[in-house]
Design a protein around this motif. Structure first.
Motif, PDB file in Angstrom:
ATOM      1  N   VAL A   1       0.852  -1.184   0.000  1.00 48.93           N
ATOM      2  CA  VAL A   1       0.000   0.000   0.000  1.00 48.93           C
ATOM      3  C   VAL A   1       0.895   1.244   0.000  1.00 48.93           C
ATOM      4  O   VAL A   1       2.109   1.142   0.198  1.00 48.93           O
ATOM      5  N   GLY A   2       0.289   2.377  -0.204  1.00 49.08           N
ATOM      6  CA  GLY A   2       1.069   3.618  -0.188  1.00 49.08           C
ATOM      7  C   GLY A   2       0.441   4.636  -1.104  1.00 49.08           C
ATOM      8  O   GLY A   2      -0.388   4.299  -1.954  1.00 49.08           O
ATOM      9  N   GLU A   3       0.876   5.892  -0.924  1.00 43.34           N
ATOM     10  CA  GLU A   3       0.221   6.963  -1.677  1.00 43.34           C
ATOM     11  C   GLU A   3       0.504   6.844  -3.177  1.00 43.34           C
ATOM     12  O   GLU A   3       1.420   6.131  -3.599  1.00 43.34           O
ATOM     13  N   SER A   4      -0.279   7.570  -3.937  1.00 48.42           N
ATOM     14  CA  SER A   4      -0.134   7.559  -5.382  1.00 48.42           C
ATOM     15  C   SER A   4       1.253   8.076  -5.764  1.00 48.42           C
ATOM     16  O   SER A   4       1.720   9.076  -5.219  1.00 48.42           O
TER      17      SER A   4
ATOM     18  N   ILE B   1       2.082  -6.838   5.294  1.00 45.50           N
ATOM     19  CA  ILE B   1       1.976  -5.710   4.368  1.00 45.50           C
ATOM     20  C   ILE B   1       3.258  -4.869   4.385  1.00 45.50           C
ATOM     21  O   ILE B   1       4.010  -4.890   5.358  1.00 45.50           O
ATOM     22  N   GLY B   2       3.448  -4.167   3.297  1.00 41.33           N
ATOM     23  CA  GLY B   2       4.513  -3.182   3.214  1.00 41.33           C
ATOM     24  C   GLY B   2       3.866  -1.854   2.857  1.00 41.33           C
ATOM     25  O   GLY B   2       2.911  -1.816   2.075  1.00 41.33           O
ATOM     26  N   VAL B   3       4.371  -0.781   3.457  1.00 37.30           N
ATOM     27  CA  VAL B   3       3.825   0.546   3.171  1.00 37.30           C
ATOM     28  C   VAL B   3       4.908   1.345   2.456  1.00 37.30           C
ATOM     29  O   VAL B   3       6.021   1.494   2.973  1.00 37.30           O
ATOM     30  N   MET B   4       4.580   1.835   1.274  1.00 34.05           N
ATOM     31  CA  MET B   4       5.570   2.589   0.493  1.00 34.05           C
ATOM     32  C   MET B   4       5.310   4.085   0.551  1.00 34.05           C
ATOM     33  O   MET B   4       4.168   4.530   0.600  1.00 34.05           O
ATOM     34  N   ARG B   5       6.409   4.818   0.555  1.00 36.77           N
ATOM     35  CA  ARG B   5       6.305   6.266   0.439  1.00 36.77           C
ATOM     36  C   ARG B   5       7.540   6.771  -0.289  1.00 36.77           C
ATOM     37  O   ARG B   5       8.663   6.433   0.096  1.00 36.77           O
TER      38      ARG B   5
ATOM     39  N   PRO C   1       4.767   7.834  10.805  1.00 40.20           N
ATOM     40  CA  PRO C   1       3.631   8.772  10.789  1.00 40.20           C
ATOM     41  C   PRO C   1       2.782   8.616   9.528  1.00 40.20           C
ATOM     42  O   PRO C   1       1.562   8.785   9.569  1.00 40.20           O
ATOM     43  N   TYR C   2       3.431   8.249   8.420  1.00 44.08           N
ATOM     44  CA  TYR C   2       2.655   8.100   7.188  1.00 44.08           C
ATOM     45  C   TYR C   2       1.657   6.948   7.303  1.00 44.08           C
ATOM     46  O   TYR C   2       0.516   7.049   6.862  1.00 44.08           O
ATOM     47  N   THR C   3       2.091   5.823   7.924  1.00 44.98           N
ATOM     48  CA  THR C   3       1.184   4.683   8.109  1.00 44.98           C
ATOM     49  C   THR C   3       0.026   5.088   9.021  1.00 44.98           C
ATOM     50  O   THR C   3      -1.127   4.733   8.782  1.00 44.98           O
ATOM     51  N   GLN C   4       0.336   5.862  10.054  1.00 44.67           N
ATOM     52  CA  GLN C   4      -0.732   6.320  10.958  1.00 44.67           C
ATOM     53  C   GLN C   4      -1.746   7.148  10.183  1.00 44.67           C
ATOM     54  O   GLN C   4      -2.954   6.957  10.315  1.00 44.67           O
TER      55      GLN C   4
ATOM     56  N   GLU D   1      -5.708   6.328   9.566  1.00 40.50           N
ATOM     57  CA  GLU D   1      -6.758   7.247  10.015  1.00 40.50           C
ATOM     58  C   GLU D   1      -7.665   7.668   8.865  1.00 40.50           C
ATOM     59  O   GLU D   1      -8.788   8.090   9.081  1.00 40.50           O
ATOM     60  N   ALA D   2      -7.158   7.516   7.649  1.00 38.44           N
ATOM     61  CA  ALA D   2      -7.951   7.943   6.490  1.00 38.44           C
ATOM     62  C   ALA D   2      -8.914   6.866   6.018  1.00 38.44           C
ATOM     63  O   ALA D   2      -9.713   7.101   5.121  1.00 38.44           O
ATOM     64  N   VAL D   3      -8.855   5.662   6.636  1.00 40.23           N
ATOM     65  CA  VAL D   3      -9.761   4.594   6.198  1.00 40.23           C
ATOM     66  C   VAL D   3     -11.142   4.865   6.765  1.00 40.23           C
ATOM     67  O   VAL D   3     -11.307   4.986   7.974  1.00 40.23           O
ATOM     68  N   PRO D   4     -12.161   4.987   5.926  1.00 36.35           N
ATOM     69  CA  PRO D   4     -13.503   5.246   6.432  1.00 36.35           C
ATOM     70  C   PRO D   4     -14.068   4.042   7.185  1.00 36.35           C
ATOM     71  O   PRO D   4     -13.758   2.903   6.848  1.00 36.35           O
ATOM     72  N   VAL D   5     -14.847   4.319   8.228  1.00 37.59           N
ATOM     73  CA  VAL D   5     -15.469   3.242   9.003  1.00 37.59           C
ATOM     74  C   VAL D   5     -16.942   3.149   8.630  1.00 37.59           C
ATOM     75  O   VAL D   5     -17.658   4.138   8.708  1.00 37.59           O
ATOM     76  N   PRO D   6     -17.432   1.963   8.235  1.00 36.51           N
ATOM     77  CA  PRO D   6     -18.841   1.847   7.863  1.00 36.51           C
ATOM     78  C   PRO D   6     -19.720   1.697   9.102  1.00 36.51           C
ATOM     79  O   PRO D   6     -20.313   0.654   9.347  1.00 36.51           O
TER      80      PRO D   6
END
Ligand SMILES: Nc1ncnc2c1ncn2[C@@H]1O[C@H](COP(=O)(O)OP(=O)(O)OP(=O)(O)O)[C@@H](O)[C@H]1O
Ligand SMILES: [Mg+2]
Length: 258
Positions: A41-44, A203-207, A227-230, A234-239
């Motif tokens: 995962v990771g930003e565009s 998982i691996g988080v890329m930046r 901090p980027y993973t945090q 936090e940006a994942v919406p909760v249903p």
């Protein structure tokens, strides 16, 4: 411990774009075991697709080492662009089997129809050309095509991005089933962190070309160090409609997905 199916060590890939050098992948190392679903995962623009393209041999890295002890197939991020517009859905799914000379003609056709069913498409679409299919249908044809030769490793670059939630779950469940039944491994690249958490053991988080976090999914998501993973979590919406109603704000935070 068994040798991993895929091991990537110190991968480096740069591009020249408009006179500037872009360090798309900068020292990325990870491995994927047999029967493992690994999420990236990771930003565009962080280099996720470039990693997959290097593994697939579509990009020549400037540095590092890639070892793959098995066969692979790739689902491209731009699924529709990866399908030859002059081939029918059935021909597209059969093509890898034709190239690998797997089975007779009738067997290949049967396999194509089975795969259409597995990705939730009806047999009546077998004769359709990509131009006559919706974006989500094209994406599922790309998934079926990649799964046709039964690869050891699936490089899945946003395989469910244009699918509705129920079909998305169907595709991810299919990956889980193929892992269980055939020991298939998956490199799952996705912006859907909730989905990655559900299905991937690590998982691996890329930046900015680097892997800023790597580990067990529960560990990384439960105790993110970077901090980027945090921020990503936090940006994942909760249903959760109650949470939404009580706060009056769009739901945020990831805990509900665990
Ligand atoms: N063929 C190319 N030529 C020049 N630059 C490229 C090329 N491919 C990728 N890049 C650049 O490399 C960086 C990483 O791109 P990449 O497609 O790997 O990101 P990504 O993490 O997959 O992004 P997204 O989530 O938007 O798909 C970006 O800055 C991109 O512009
Ligand atoms: Mg990408």
């Amino acid at each position: 411990m068994d040798e991993p199916l895929l091991s990537v060590c110190g991968l480096q890939k740069r591009f020249l774009s408009g006179g500037a050098e872009i360090h798309a992948v900068d020292g990325v190392s990870f491995s994927i075991g047999r029967g493992e679903l690994f999420g990236l995962v990771g930003e565009s623009g962080s280099g996720k697709s470039t990693v997959a393209r290097c593994v697939a041999g579509l990009c020549r890295p400037e540095g590092g080492e890639i070892r793959l002890a098995g066969s692979f197939q790739m689902i491209f991020q731009d699924a529709s662009g990866s399908l030859n517009p002059r081939m029918t859905a059935e021909e597209l799914i059969c093509e890898p089997l034709d190239i690998l000379r797997r089975g007779g003609r009738a067997e290949r056709r049967e396999r194509a129809r089975e795969l259409l069913g597995l990705v939730g498409l009806g047999e009546e679409l077998a004769g359709c050309f990509p131009g006559g299919l919706s974006g989500g249908q094209q994406q599922r044809i790309a998934v079926a095509r990649a799964l046709a030769p039964d690869p050891d490793l699936l490089l899945a670059d946003e395989p469910a991005a244009s699918l509705d939630m129920s079909v998305r779950a169907q595709i991810l469940n299919l990956f889980l089933r193929l892992r269980r039944e055939r020991g298939m491994s998956v490199l799952l690249i996705s912006h859907d962190l909730a989905a990655v958490r559900r299905v991937c053991g690590r998982i691996g988080v890329m930046r900015a070309g680097k892997l800023v976090e790597l580990g067990e999914t529960a560990e990384v998501c439960g105790r993110p160090r970077h901090p980027y993973t945090q921020a990503l979590l936090e940006a994942v919406p909760v249903p959760d409609p109650d949470c939404y109603r009580a706060s009056g704000r769009p739901p945020r935070g990831a805990a509900v997905w665990l």
